[in-house]
Design an enzyme around this catalytic site. Structure first.
Site, short mmCIF file in Angstrom:
data_model
loop_
_atom_site.label_atom_id
_atom_site.label_comp_id
_atom_site.label_asym_id
_atom_site.label_seq_id
_atom_site.Cartn_x
_atom_site.Cartn_y
_atom_site.Cartn_z
CG HIS A 54 -6.23 -4.30 1.04
ND1 HIS A 54 -7.50 -4.10 0.57
CD2 HIS A 54 -5.70 -5.31 0.29
CE1 HIS A 54 -7.75 -4.94 -0.43
NE2 HIS A 54 -6.68 -5.69 -0.61
CD GLU A 56 -7.22 1.04 3.12
OE1 GLU A 56 -6.38 0.19 2.76
OE2 GLU A 56 -8.03 1.58 2.35
CB CYS A 84 -11.53 -2.25 -0.81
SG CYS A 84 -10.76 -3.36 0.38
CB CYS A 87 -10.00 -1.42 4.03
SG CYS A 87 -8.56 -2.28 3.37
#
Ligand code: ZN
Length: 157
Positions: A54, A56, A84, A87
């Site tokens: 992801h 992040e 999410c 993260c």
């Protein structure tokens, strides 16, 4: 919101939109320390065949390499969309000072992403999850922690 926050959020959103043109997911992130970028990230899940890549997480990994530490205390994470659970947890582990995001989980749901669903799932009993999570306490279960605690020169984090 400070002017700096808006500026860094704009950069995260720019990275997210640019990533779509490159075949990636619509997510971008920037890690900032003392007014300067130390890490940037774009969603690389499909490119790298890595469900944890992801934006992040990618930005946190780069920032840690830049700084030379596994702690990002003193840093701020700016994300194009609400992190999410993965993260957000990575941000906690990284000891970030702040997390600032632009779009939210409802925007992500509109785009077909599971952020909101996972947040709902985490608040429900695990027995109701579509994925089984099982605790089988084998005899050696506590050995790694015993070894860890017996190691005088361990690196705490
Ligand atoms: Zn995430």
């Amino acid at each position: 919101m400070t002017g700096d926050d808006a500026r860094w959020l704009d950069e995260a959103v720019r990275l997210a939109t640019a990533n779509v043109a490159e075949g990636g997911g619509p997510f971008g992130a920037v890690v900032v320390r003392d007014g300067a970028t130390v890490g940037t990230g774009q969603n690389l899940v499909t490119r790298d065949l890595d469900p944890t890549a992801h934006a992040e997480v990618v930005a946190i990994r780069e920032a840690c390499r830049t700084i030379g530490d596994f702690s990002l205390a003193g840093c701020v994470l700016y994300a194009s969309c609400e992190p999410c659970p993965l993260c957000l947890s990575a941000s906690l582990w990284a000891r970030l000072d702040r997390v600032v995001y632009a779009a939210d989980r409802d925007d992500a749901a509109r785009g077909g992403f599971d952020d909101s669903f996972f947040y709902q799932l985490l608040s429900r009993p695990r027995e109701t999850w579509p994925m089984a999570v099982v605790n089988e306490r084998v005899e050696t279960a506590s050995e790694p922690f015993d070894t860890w605690l017996a190691t005088e020169d361990r690196t705490r984090y």
